[in-house]
Design an enzyme around this catalytic site. Structure first.
Site, short mmCIF file in Angstrom:
data_model
loop_
_atom_site.label_atom_id
_atom_site.label_comp_id
_atom_site.label_asym_id
_atom_site.label_seq_id
_atom_site.Cartn_x
_atom_site.Cartn_y
_atom_site.Cartn_z
N CYS A 52 0.82 -1.22 0.00
CA CYS A 52 0.00 0.00 0.00
C CYS A 52 0.85 1.27 0.00
CB CYS A 52 -0.93 -0.03 1.21
SG CYS A 52 -1.73 1.54 1.58
N CYS A 55 -0.03 3.91 2.71
CA CYS A 55 0.43 3.42 4.02
C CYS A 55 1.89 3.81 4.24
CB CYS A 55 0.32 1.89 4.11
SG CYS A 55 -1.34 1.24 3.84
#
Length: 390
Positions: A52, A55
């Protein structure tokens, strides 16, 4: 000696100064719950996935800030967990984590008090933490306000977004009410985003608005894009009904019959092949996934750059046959040719490395790191690959 002591104090001072940002606890989830209950605090859980991008950006740009660390370290038991590994897999199911990054605020009894999604800047991230601790501002309190009849449009929009992945049907009811009480009949870009985010089924209460307000929506987005969304929503329903998770099988006849109504006969057969490959990958039947995907992408000239990069990366991670990996290199090359990016150059570098072509692996890893610097993306793993090739 005096110089040594002075230097030591300077070193300790610098060390103390650099220890900013959120300090995450080690240990399993049970120990976190016990600590939260003992300290009478909430757990802040950064639920992330290794792939991600947002993230990684949060970890780099927001979690490291002193203002963020000061608040979170003083108010929460902080933890981070990959939701696709180890204990994270079960926690993702338990807390319905379907998008990344998700930030969960959990009490000592393991109950969700608040949740936030996506990349969140510094001030908003601290405010969300304050909301989690405020019994009048957390999700539970906001749900109660809704049930008690609060129809303020701004409140409904905020609640609809906060509960988008936590409780799809509840969020659908909130968003439906929002459009009923919304002062203006005209849709804005934010309204369309609110309506479409998480809209994955015709059974979602938001789908009724999506169909009934088509004329308003296509003033904001192209009609072709609207039709594509509608087809995707209907296809999600078909896939869900056709797949048996217990036997891990697909009712091909049902799938083809229903998909023909949405996509036509030729596209229905192609869609069935894609779905079979997707479930084979999900069920870790890599041999079947490899076979189906190679058949599916014999002619890949019309596939998008993102699609080709995705399938090439899946082969890098899950396929070991050298001939198949050489085909994946062709996909990655075509992806780069169509739209060069940090992601697809990284894929190409990793594939070359896997087949033993160190020269090209080094070339494309260097290119990927260069593109990452320009776009502000995290190239830590790519840099490690590049360093290993020197």
């Amino acid at each position: 000696m005096k110089k040594l002591i002075t230097t030591l104090f300077l070193f300790l001072g610098v060390l103390a100064f650099t220890q900013t940002g959120i300090k995450f606890e080690d240990g399993n989830f049970s120990s976190l719950l016990a600590k939260a209950k003992k300290d009478k605090k909430l757990i802040f859980l950064d639920a992330y996935a290794s792939w991600c991008g947002p993230c990684k950006l949060m970890a780099k740009n927001v979690f490291t800030l002193q203002s963020v660390g000061d608040y979170y370290n003083g108010h929460f038991v902080n933890a981070k967990m990959d939701m696709e590994k180890g204990e994270g897999v079960e926690l993702a199911k338990k807390y319905n984590v379907k998008a990344y990054p998700t930030y969960l605020f959990i009490n000592g009894d393991g109950e969700i008090v608040h949740r936030v999604l996506g990349y969140v800047p510094e001030k908003e991230f601290i405010q969300f933490a304050k909301d989690a601790e405020d019994p009048k501002r957390n999700i539970g309190a906001m749900k109660a306000r809704f049930e008690n009849g609060d129809t303020n449009p701004d409140f409904l929009k905020e609640l609809g977004m906060l509960t988008m992945y936590e409780d799809v049907n509840f969020s659908g009811k909130v968003v439906k009410k929002y459009f009923e009480v919304k002062p203006s009949k005209d849709f804005t870009g934010e309204d369309v985003q609110l309506l479409l985010t998480g809209l994955m089924s015709t059974e979602n209460p938001k789908y009724e608005i999506f169909k009934n307000r088509k004329a308003d929506i296509i003033k904001v987005m192209p009609a072709e894009q609207y039709e594509a969304y509608d087809k995707n929503i209907k296809m999600n329903d078909i896939v869900k009904k056709a797949y048996n998770p217990e036997t891990k099988t697909i009712n091909a006849q049902y799938f083809l019959t229903e998909t023909e109504k949405v996509l036509g006969k030729e596209q229905a057969e192609k869609a069935l092949a894609r779905v079979k490959a997707s479930y084979a990958l999900k069920n870790k039947d890599y041999a079947t996934y490899e076979k189906l995907t190679l058949e599916q992408y014999k002619d890949f000239s019309k596939a998008s750059s993102n699609e080709l990069n995705s399938v090439a990366w899946n082969f890098f991670e899950n396929v070991n046959d050298k001939k198949s990996l050489q085909t994946a290199i062709l996909w990655a090359q075509e992806s780069v040719k169509k739209s060069e990016s940090f992601a697809n150059t990284d894929t190409l570098a990793n594939l070359y490395n896997k087949v033993g072509d160190k020269k090209n692996a080094k070339l494309w890893a260097a290119k990927s790191v260069e593109l990452a610097k320009k776009s502000g993306e995290d190239a830590t793993d790519t840099q490690k690959l590049l360093d290993s090739l020197k």
